[in-house]
Design an enzyme around this catalytic site. Structure first.
Site, PDB file in Angstrom:
ATOM      1  N   ASP A  12     -43.207  10.489  30.638  1.00  0.00           N
ATOM      2  CA  ASP A  12     -41.595  11.040  30.444  1.00  0.00           C
ATOM      3  C   ASP A  12     -41.068  11.221  31.838  1.00  0.00           C
ATOM      4  O   ASP A  12     -40.736  12.460  31.966  1.00  0.00           O
ATOM      5  CB  ASP A  12     -41.964  12.630  29.534  1.00  0.00           C
ATOM      6  CG  ASP A  12     -42.661  11.940  28.100  1.00  0.00           C
ATOM      7  OD1 ASP A  12     -42.376  10.918  27.567  1.00  0.00           O
ATOM      8  OD2 ASP A  12     -43.108  13.107  27.620  1.00  0.00           O
ATOM      9  N   LYS A  34     -48.250   6.293  27.777  1.00  0.00           N
ATOM     10  CA  LYS A  34     -47.166   6.227  26.486  1.00  0.00           C
ATOM     11  C   LYS A  34     -45.697   6.047  27.395  1.00  0.00           C
ATOM     12  O   LYS A  34     -45.396   7.023  28.226  1.00  0.00           O
ATOM     13  CB  LYS A  34     -47.012   7.598  25.995  1.00  0.00           C
ATOM     14  CG  LYS A  34     -46.078   7.533  24.687  1.00  0.00           C
ATOM     15  CD  LYS A  34     -46.073   8.538  23.803  1.00  0.00           C
ATOM     16  CE  LYS A  34     -45.607   9.937  24.005  1.00  0.00           C
ATOM     17  NZ  LYS A  34     -44.168   9.819  23.676  1.00  0.00           N
ATOM     18  N   ASP A  61     -43.626   4.043  22.248  1.00  0.00           N
ATOM     19  CA  ASP A  61     -43.292   4.791  21.436  1.00  0.00           C
ATOM     20  C   ASP A  61     -41.771   4.808  21.066  1.00  0.00           C
ATOM     21  O   ASP A  61     -41.174   5.893  21.475  1.00  0.00           O
ATOM     22  CB  ASP A  61     -43.550   6.279  21.772  1.00  0.00           C
ATOM     23  CG  ASP A  61     -43.543   7.418  20.857  1.00  0.00           C
ATOM     24  OD1 ASP A  61     -43.549   6.994  19.676  1.00  0.00           O
ATOM     25  OD2 ASP A  61     -43.597   8.444  21.228  1.00  0.00           O
ATOM     26  N   LEU A  62     -41.225   4.031  20.397  1.00  0.00           N
ATOM     27  CA  LEU A  62     -39.960   3.839  20.265  1.00  0.00           C
ATOM     28  C   LEU A  62     -39.455   4.016  18.721  1.00  0.00           C
ATOM     29  O   LEU A  62     -38.326   4.258  18.292  1.00  0.00           O
ATOM     30  CB  LEU A  62     -39.442   2.148  20.526  1.00  0.00           C
ATOM     31  CG  LEU A  62     -39.587   1.960  21.994  1.00  0.00           C
ATOM     32  CD1 LEU A  62     -39.087   0.511  22.488  1.00  0.00           C
ATOM     33  CD2 LEU A  62     -39.022   3.014  23.084  1.00  0.00           C
ATOM     34  N   LYS A  63     -40.647   4.554  17.834  1.00  0.00           N
ATOM     35  CA  LYS A  63     -40.314   4.976  16.699  1.00  0.00           C
ATOM     36  C   LYS A  63     -39.359   4.060  15.861  1.00  0.00           C
ATOM     37  O   LYS A  63     -38.244   4.500  15.383  1.00  0.00           O
ATOM     38  CB  LYS A  63     -39.914   6.474  16.504  1.00  0.00           C
ATOM     39  CG  LYS A  63     -40.980   7.423  17.106  1.00  0.00           C
ATOM     40  CD  LYS A  63     -40.754   8.739  16.907  1.00  0.00           C
ATOM     41  CE  LYS A  63     -41.735   9.622  17.544  1.00  0.00           C
ATOM     42  NZ  LYS A  63     -41.834   9.656  19.025  1.00  0.00           N
ATOM     43  N   PHE A  64     -39.767   2.878  15.707  1.00  0.00           N
ATOM     44  CA  PHE A  64     -38.688   1.750  15.055  1.00  0.00           C
ATOM     45  C   PHE A  64     -38.419   2.509  13.491  1.00  0.00           C
ATOM     46  O   PHE A  64     -39.395   2.711  12.676  1.00  0.00           O
ATOM     47  CB  PHE A  64     -39.138   0.653  14.856  1.00  0.00           C
ATOM     48  CG  PHE A  64     -39.401  -0.175  16.381  1.00  0.00           C
ATOM     49  CD1 PHE A  64     -38.236  -0.004  17.133  1.00  0.00           C
ATOM     50  CD2 PHE A  64     -40.351  -0.786  16.545  1.00  0.00           C
ATOM     51  CE1 PHE A  64     -38.051  -0.605  18.416  1.00  0.00           C
ATOM     52  CE2 PHE A  64     -40.509  -1.336  17.973  1.00  0.00           C
ATOM     53  CZ  PHE A  64     -39.586  -1.270  18.792  1.00  0.00           C
ATOM     54  N   ASP A  66     -35.661   0.733  10.608  1.00  0.00           N
ATOM     55  CA  ASP A  66     -34.609  -0.025  10.359  1.00  0.00           C
ATOM     56  C   ASP A  66     -34.856  -0.737   9.132  1.00  0.00           C
ATOM     57  O   ASP A  66     -35.867  -0.626   8.496  1.00  0.00           O
ATOM     58  CB  ASP A  66     -34.394  -0.807  11.652  1.00  0.00           C
ATOM     59  CG  ASP A  66     -32.785  -1.285  11.710  1.00  0.00           C
ATOM     60  OD1 ASP A  66     -32.038  -1.543  10.646  1.00  0.00           O
ATOM     61  OD2 ASP A  66     -32.172  -1.099  12.851  1.00  0.00           O
ATOM     62  N   ILE A  67     -33.958  -1.997   8.852  1.00  0.00           N
ATOM     63  CA  ILE A  67     -34.410  -2.854   7.764  1.00  0.00           C
ATOM     64  C   ILE A  67     -35.579  -3.605   7.943  1.00  0.00           C
ATOM     65  O   ILE A  67     -35.728  -3.735   9.252  1.00  0.00           O
ATOM     66  CB  ILE A  67     -33.210  -3.643   7.287  1.00  0.00           C
ATOM     67  CG1 ILE A  67     -32.703  -4.484   8.543  1.00  0.00           C
ATOM     68  CG2 ILE A  67     -32.008  -2.867   6.543  1.00  0.00           C
ATOM     69  CD1 ILE A  67     -31.847  -5.768   8.065  1.00  0.00           C
ATOM     70  N   THR A 118     -42.281  16.617  13.812  1.00  0.00           N
ATOM     71  CA  THR A 118     -42.839  18.323  13.772  1.00  0.00           C
ATOM     72  C   THR A 118     -41.638  19.211  13.921  1.00  0.00           C
ATOM     73  O   THR A 118     -41.720  20.286  13.989  1.00  0.00           O
ATOM     74  CB  THR A 118     -44.084  18.266  14.691  1.00  0.00           C
ATOM     75  OG1 THR A 118     -43.331  17.936  16.000  1.00  0.00           O
ATOM     76  CG2 THR A 118     -45.106  17.816  14.378  1.00  0.00           C
ATOM     77  N   ARG A 179     -53.175  20.985  24.881  1.00  0.00           N
ATOM     78  CA  ARG A 179     -52.972  21.633  26.239  1.00  0.00           C
ATOM     79  C   ARG A 179     -54.550  22.073  26.689  1.00  0.00           C
ATOM     80  O   ARG A 179     -55.382  22.692  25.793  1.00  0.00           O
ATOM     81  CB  ARG A 179     -52.469  23.137  26.116  1.00  0.00           C
ATOM     82  CG  ARG A 179     -50.705  22.730  25.917  1.00  0.00           C
ATOM     83  CD  ARG A 179     -50.179  22.219  27.315  1.00  0.00           C
ATOM     84  NE  ARG A 179     -48.908  21.809  27.220  1.00  0.00           N
ATOM     85  CZ  ARG A 179     -48.310  20.752  26.996  1.00  0.00           C
ATOM     86  NH1 ARG A 179     -49.341  19.703  26.724  1.00  0.00           N
ATOM     87  NH2 ARG A 179     -46.861  20.431  27.022  1.00  0.00           N
ATOM     88  N   GLN A 188     -44.115  23.599  23.881  1.00  0.00           N
ATOM     89  CA  GLN A 188     -44.816  23.279  22.557  1.00  0.00           C
ATOM     90  C   GLN A 188     -45.151  24.453  22.057  1.00  0.00           C
ATOM     91  O   GLN A 188     -46.165  25.387  22.723  1.00  0.00           O
ATOM     92  CB  GLN A 188     -46.116  22.306  23.049  1.00  0.00           C
ATOM     93  CG  GLN A 188     -45.944  21.090  23.661  1.00  0.00           C
ATOM     94  CD  GLN A 188     -45.756  19.881  22.721  1.00  0.00           C
ATOM     95  OE1 GLN A 188     -45.589  20.267  21.415  1.00  0.00           O
ATOM     96  NE2 GLN A 188     -45.995  18.748  22.850  1.00  0.00           N
ATOM     97  N   ARG A 209     -47.014  16.717  30.501  1.00  0.00           N
ATOM     98  CA  ARG A 209     -46.554  17.609  31.632  1.00  0.00           C
ATOM     99  C   ARG A 209     -47.832  18.382  32.488  1.00  0.00           C
ATOM    100  O   ARG A 209     -47.870  18.277  33.371  1.00  0.00           O
ATOM    101  CB  ARG A 209     -45.590  18.650  31.232  1.00  0.00           C
ATOM    102  CG  ARG A 209     -44.044  17.801  31.274  1.00  0.00           C
ATOM    103  CD  ARG A 209     -43.170  18.771  30.184  1.00  0.00           C
ATOM    104  NE  ARG A 209     -43.750  18.946  28.935  1.00  0.00           N
ATOM    105  CZ  ARG A 209     -43.023  19.524  28.032  1.00  0.00           C
ATOM    106  NH1 ARG A 209     -42.042  20.404  28.373  1.00  0.00           N
ATOM    107  NH2 ARG A 209     -43.590  19.638  26.757  1.00  0.00           N
TER     108      ARG A 209
HETATM  109  O1  C5P Z   1     -45.566  17.111  28.105  1.00  0.00           O
HETATM  110  P1  C5P Z   1     -46.288  17.193  26.954  1.00  0.00           P
HETATM  111  O2  C5P Z   1     -47.659  17.135  26.979  1.00  0.00           O
HETATM  112  O3  C5P Z   1     -45.727  18.364  26.075  1.00  0.00           O
HETATM  113  O4  C5P Z   1     -45.727  15.769  26.173  1.00  0.00           O
HETATM  114  C1  C5P Z   1     -46.124  15.440  24.901  1.00  0.00           C
HETATM  115  C2  C5P Z   1     -45.360  13.883  24.389  1.00  0.00           C
HETATM  116  O5  C5P Z   1     -45.800  13.814  23.067  1.00  0.00           O
HETATM  117  C3  C5P Z   1     -44.258  13.739  24.535  1.00  0.00           C
HETATM  118  O6  C5P Z   1     -43.804  12.415  25.087  1.00  0.00           O
HETATM  119  C4  C5P Z   1     -43.536  14.228  23.471  1.00  0.00           C
HETATM  120  O7  C5P Z   1     -42.279  13.428  23.143  1.00  0.00           O
HETATM  121  C5  C5P Z   1     -44.654  13.918  22.435  1.00  0.00           C
HETATM  122  N1  C5P Z   1     -44.570  14.368  21.142  1.00  0.00           N
HETATM  123  C6  C5P Z   1     -44.595  15.809  20.926  1.00  0.00           C
HETATM  124  N2  C5P Z   1     -44.820  16.340  19.639  1.00  0.00           N
HETATM  125  C7  C5P Z   1     -44.500  15.720  18.824  1.00  0.00           C
HETATM  126  C8  C5P Z   1     -44.238  14.319  18.827  1.00  0.00           C
HETATM  127  C9  C5P Z   1     -44.285  13.684  20.082  1.00  0.00           C
HETATM  128  O8  C5P Z   1     -44.984  16.421  22.040  1.00  0.00           O
HETATM  129  N3  C5P Z   1     -44.487  16.396  17.619  1.00  0.00           N
END
Ligand code: C5P
Length: 231
Positions: A12, A34, A61-64, A66-67, A118, A179, A188, A209
């Site tokens: 990210d 990712k 991870d572009l979460k498509f 669309d049609i 989420t 984590r 989170q 992170r």
């Molecule tokens: O930095 P961190 O470990 O929180 O990053 C988690 C990754 O997972 C990020 O790319 C975030 O967009 C993705 N993600 C998330 N929770 C979700 C869906 C996706 O943290 N429910």
């Protein structure tokens, strides 16, 4: 699958230079990278090619959503770029999911479905027209994804049990919100340790992170891989 292959690092960041630096440092220690909307929008498909040509696996991870024809074309393009995982929104419906699945060769790129984001609650789901609770909708969409030929699901660690119970061992489960013991949660709110997620039945975990912002990303990744291998 070995512990290292289960760990996916979320790149990210907004520049190819920083992403390539992280890939160079982390490639020996993690299984996949990712690339999400931020990095892809900044740097485009060259970013994916760069990781693949360095020998890395990419979770695009572009979460498509669309049609069916548009999503099938996008998924086919992602596969030709060399992505290992590609995401689609299961709420796009059966025809879209089946078109996406049939755009892929039998071996190679795998499709992951996002069920309910989420960030939704039961109340915000109702606002967009859903009749069930978040849990009921997650269950319904996971079944739809499986029956439409989708290979796996991305979900919160707190949904792993529900999804495993619903779809059995037929689908891959990928979970962010992980984590390692003793690390900062960031934004989170509901997190889990790698060991807990694994015991519930997740296959791959996405960590951002705690690795990318660590003083030593390599040491942070290695510590998580050790946590995964201890189970
Ligand atoms: O930095 P961190 O470990 O929180 O990053 C988690 C990754 O997972 C990020 O790319 C975030 O967009 C993705 N993600 C998330 N929770 C979700 C869906 C996706 O943290 N429910």
């Amino acid at each position: 699958m070995n512990a290292k292959d289960r760990l996916i690092v979320a790149l990210d960041v907004d520049s190819r230079a920083r992403a390539e630096e992280l890939v160079g440092e982390l490639a020996p220690h993690v299984g996949m990278f990712k690339v999400g909307k931020e990095l892809f929008t900044a740097e485009g498909p060259e970013m994916v090619r760069s990781i693949v040509s360095a020998g890395g696996r990419v979770f695009l991870d572009l979460k498509f959503h669309d049609i069916p024809n548009t999503v099938a074309k996008a998924v086919g393009t992602a596969s030709r770029l060399g992505a290992f995982f590609v995401t689609v929104h299961t709420a796009g419906g059966r025809a879209m999911l089946e078109a996406a699945a049939s755009a892929l060769p039998a071996e190679g790129t795998q499709l992951l479905g996002v069920t309910v984001l989420t960030s939704h609650t039961d109340a915000t789901l109702r606002e967009v027209g859903a009749r069930g609770t978040v849990a009921e909708t997650v269950r319904q969409l996971a079944i739809l994804a499986r029956d439409s030929g989708i290979d796996g699901v991305v979900c919160s660690p707190h949904e792993i049990g529900l999804i495993r119970e619903t779809v059995g061992d037929d689908m891959v489960i990928v979970t962010p919100g992980i984590r390692p013991r003793g690390s900062a949660k960031g934004d989170q709110a509901r997190v889990m340790t790698p060991g807990e997620a694994l015991r519930l039945g997740c296959d791959y975990m996405v960590v951002g992170r705690p690795i990318t912002e660590a003083a030593s990303p390599q040491d942070a990744a290695q510590a998580i891989v050790e946590e995964i291998s201890r189970g």
